[in-house]
Design a protein around this motif. Structure first.
Motif, short mmCIF file in Angstrom:
data_model
loop_
_atom_site.label_atom_id
_atom_site.label_comp_id
_atom_site.label_asym_id
_atom_site.label_seq_id
_atom_site.Cartn_x
_atom_site.Cartn_y
_atom_site.Cartn_z
N GLY A 24 0.61 -1.39 -0.02
CA GLY A 24 0.09 -0.13 -0.07
C GLY A 24 0.95 1.22 -0.08
N SER A 25 2.07 1.20 -0.21
CA SER A 25 2.88 2.46 -0.10
C SER A 25 4.03 2.31 -1.41
CB SER A 25 4.00 2.36 1.20
OG SER A 25 4.81 3.16 1.13
N ALA A 26 4.16 3.23 -2.16
CA ALA A 26 5.08 3.39 -3.28
C ALA A 26 6.51 3.22 -2.76
CB ALA A 26 4.89 4.56 -3.88
N GLN A 27 6.91 3.83 -1.79
CA GLN A 27 8.28 3.98 -1.05
C GLN A 27 8.54 2.64 -0.61
OE1 GLN A 27 10.76 6.41 -1.07
NE2 GLN A 27 11.75 4.43 -0.58
N ASP A 28 7.74 1.94 0.44
CA ASP A 28 7.67 0.75 0.89
C ASP A 28 7.78 -0.35 -0.47
OD1 ASP A 28 7.72 1.61 3.28
OD2 ASP A 28 5.46 0.86 3.69
N ALA A 29 7.19 -0.16 -1.67
CA ALA A 29 7.49 -1.27 -2.69
C ALA A 29 8.72 -1.05 -3.07
CB ALA A 29 6.55 -0.76 -3.68
N GLN A 30 9.16 -0.03 -3.44
CA GLN A 30 10.60 0.32 -3.81
C GLN A 30 11.60 -0.34 -2.99
OE1 GLN A 30 11.74 1.83 -6.57
NE2 GLN A 30 10.23 3.19 -7.22
N ASP A 31 11.47 -0.23 -1.64
CA ASP A 31 12.38 -0.86 -0.70
C ASP A 31 12.24 -2.30 -0.78
OD1 ASP A 31 13.05 1.81 0.16
OD2 ASP A 31 11.62 1.75 1.94
N ALA A 32 10.96 -2.73 -0.88
CA ALA A 32 10.79 -4.33 -0.89
C ALA A 32 11.48 -4.97 -2.20
CB ALA A 32 9.38 -4.62 -0.93
N VAL A 33 11.48 -4.20 -3.40
CA VAL A 33 12.20 -4.86 -4.51
C VAL A 33 13.20 -4.67 -4.70
CG1 VAL A 33 12.20 -4.28 -7.03
CG2 VAL A 33 9.80 -4.20 -6.14
N GLN A 34 13.97 -3.54 -4.04
CA GLN A 34 15.44 -3.35 -3.94
C GLN A 34 15.95 -4.63 -2.90
OE1 GLN A 34 17.47 -1.46 -5.46
NE2 GLN A 34 19.17 -2.33 -4.56
N THR A 35 15.33 -4.80 -1.92
CA THR A 35 15.83 -5.95 -0.87
C THR A 35 15.70 -7.28 -1.79
OG1 THR A 35 14.84 -5.07 0.84
CG2 THR A 35 15.29 -7.11 1.15
N ALA A 36 14.66 -7.40 -2.50
CA ALA A 36 14.52 -8.51 -3.43
C ALA A 36 15.71 -8.82 -4.35
CB ALA A 36 13.27 -8.86 -4.29
N TRP A 37 16.12 -7.95 -4.95
CA TRP A 37 17.27 -7.72 -5.81
C TRP A 37 18.60 -8.01 -5.26
CZ3 TRP A 37 19.38 -8.81 -10.09
CH2 TRP A 37 20.65 -8.50 -10.28
N VAL A 38 18.78 -7.53 -3.74
CA VAL A 38 20.06 -7.76 -2.77
C VAL A 38 19.90 -9.39 -2.86
CG1 VAL A 38 21.03 -7.48 -0.80
CG2 VAL A 38 20.13 -5.52 -2.10
N ARG A 39 18.74 -10.01 -2.48
CA ARG A 39 18.69 -11.35 -2.06
C ARG A 39 19.20 -12.01 -3.45
NH1 ARG A 39 13.60 -12.18 2.03
NH2 ARG A 39 14.26 -10.83 3.63
N ALA A 40 18.47 -11.67 -4.57
CA ALA A 40 18.75 -12.43 -5.70
C ALA A 40 20.23 -12.46 -6.24
CB ALA A 40 17.78 -11.72 -6.77
N ALA A 41 20.88 -11.12 -6.14
CA ALA A 41 22.25 -11.11 -6.35
C ALA A 41 23.02 -11.87 -5.25
CB ALA A 41 22.65 -9.41 -6.03
N ALA A 42 22.79 -12.23 -4.00
CA ALA A 42 23.32 -13.05 -3.08
C ALA A 42 23.38 -14.44 -3.38
CB ALA A 42 22.99 -12.64 -1.70
N ALA A 43 22.55 -14.84 -4.17
CA ALA A 43 22.26 -16.39 -4.56
C ALA A 43 23.04 -16.76 -5.80
CB ALA A 43 20.72 -16.54 -4.91
#
Length: 302
Positions: A24-43
Motif C-alpha cells: 500500500g505504499s510506493a516507497q515501501d514497494a521500492q524498498d521491497a523490490v530493492q531488497t529482493a534484488w539484493v537477495r537475488a544477487a546474493a544467490a
C-alpha cells in the motif's frame, strides 16, 4: 548467479506493482523490490532460473509478507492520509493514477491479514498459481486457497443500514452525478442537483483558517465545492460504518468522509468529517474487473 541485472530490470515494473498492492505504499514497494534484488544477487551459487520474473515475484512477495507481519507485530494501524508524509502521499497517488489502480480496493486491502492480502493480491490481481503462493506463505496449496477465499469474503459488499438515507438507486445516481460534476468543477450542474436550501456542514479541522463550518444554499455550496475538485478527484465510493459514502483517499489512504443526504430528487445535505481509526470500510458492491484490477487469467485455481 541465477538472475542477471537485465532480467531484474525487465521484471522491475511488475515487481513494483505487486509490492505496491501488498504494502500500500510506493516507497515501501521500492524498498521491497530493492531488497529482493539484493537477495537475488546474493544467490550466486544457485542454479539458473527458468522463469526469472516468476522467481523474482516470489522473492519480492516474501519480502512484502515479512514487512506486513512486522507491522502486525508492532500493532500498527493502517495509516490515514494525514499521517503520511506529503511526498509519500504524492508518490502513492501517482501510482494509483498511472496504473489505474482501484482506490477503493487499496483502502479495503488494509482489512486483510498478511497471508490473506498476499494470497489475494498474488492470485486475484496477478494470476499467480497457488503452488507459488504456497511457497511464499510457507504453507500448503489448500491453505493458500483458503487464505484467498477468506480475503474475498472480507472484501465482499456489506449491507447498508436500514436507516441510511440513500435507500434507492435513484438517490445513489443523484449522488454519483453530483460527485462527477464536483470532480470537474461544473458549478452549473451542481446547482441543478442541489436543493435551494441545501446545507454543507464540515468539521473545522478540514477547513482553511477562518473557513465557514456551515454553508447554506446551492450557489454557495457549488462555488465552494468547485475550489476543492482536486481533492474530490481522489474520492471513491465505499460503505462506511454501514452507510454509503464517498471517501477522499489520496494514494488509497482514507482522509475525509463525504456523507450526502437527498430528498425529493435533490441533494439537501453534505457533511464532511475526518476519517477515524475505528471507521469500518466495506465495498458498496462486488469488486469485479476492471474495478479490482483482475487480469484475464486471474481465476486460474492451479
Amino acid at each position: 548467479m541465477p538472475i542477471t541485472a537485465a532480467e531484474f530490470e525487465t521484471a522491475r515494473p511488475r515487481l513494483l506493482s505487486v509490492a505496491h498492492r501488498i504494502l500500500g505504499s510506493a516507497q515501501d514497494a521500492q524498498d521491497a523490490v530493492q531488497t529482493a534484488w539484493v537477495r537475488a544477487a546474493a544467490a550466486r551459487s544457485a542454479p539458473p532460473v527458468e522463469n526469472p520474473t516468476a522467481w523474482l515475484t516470489t522473492v519480492t512477495a516474501r519480502v512484502c509478507l515479512d514487512e506486513l507481519r512486522a507491522r502486525h507485530r508492532r500493532k500498527e494501524a493502517p495509516l490515514l492520509a494525514d499521517a503520511v508524509p506529503a511526498e509519500d502521499l504524492a508518490a502513492d497517488e501517482a501510482v494509483l493514477r498511472a496504473e489505474d489502480v482501484s482506490r477503493a480496493l487499496m483502502v479495503l486491502l488494509d482489512r486483510l491479514t498478511p497471508p490473506q492480502r498476499v494470497a489475494y493480491v498474488l492470485h486475484d490481481l496477478f494470476a499467480t498459481p497457488f503452488d507459488r503462493i504456497a511457497e511464499v506463505l510457507g504453507t500448503t496449496v489448500p491453505s493458500s486457497k483458503q487464505h484467498a477465499s477468506r480475503a474475498r469474503r472480507r472484501l465482499a459488499p456489506a449491507g447498508a443500514r436500514p436507516d441510511a438515507e440513500h435507500t434507492g438507486r435513484a438517490d445513489q445516481q443523484l449522488v454519483d452525478a453530483f460527485m462527477a460534476a464536483a470532480r470537474t468543477g461544473d458549478t452549473r450542474r451542481m446547482v441543478q442537483l442541489l436543493a435551494p436550501d441545501s446545507v454543507r456542514d464540515a468539521d473545522a479541522a478540514l477547513l482553511p483558517h477562518g473557513g465557514r463550518t456551515i454553508v447554506t444554499g446551492a450557489a454557495g455550496i457549488a462555488a465552494e465545492t468547485g475550489q476543492f475538485r482536486e481533492g474530490i478527484r481522489a474520492a471513491c465510493r465505499l460503505t462506511v460504518n454501514g452507510c454509503p459514502m464517498y471517501v477522499i483517499a489520496p494514494g488509497g489512504h482514507p482522509l475525509v468522509l463525504i456523507e450526502i443526504g437527498t430528498s425529493g430528487g435533490r441533494i439537501t445535505r453534505i457533511a464532511l468529517r475526518p476519517v477515524r481509526a475505528d471507521d469500518r470500510f466495506d465495498a458498496p458492491e462486488p469488486l469485479t474487473p476492471p474495478e479490482a484490477g483482475v487480469l484475464p487469467s486471474a481465476r486460474d485455481t492451479r
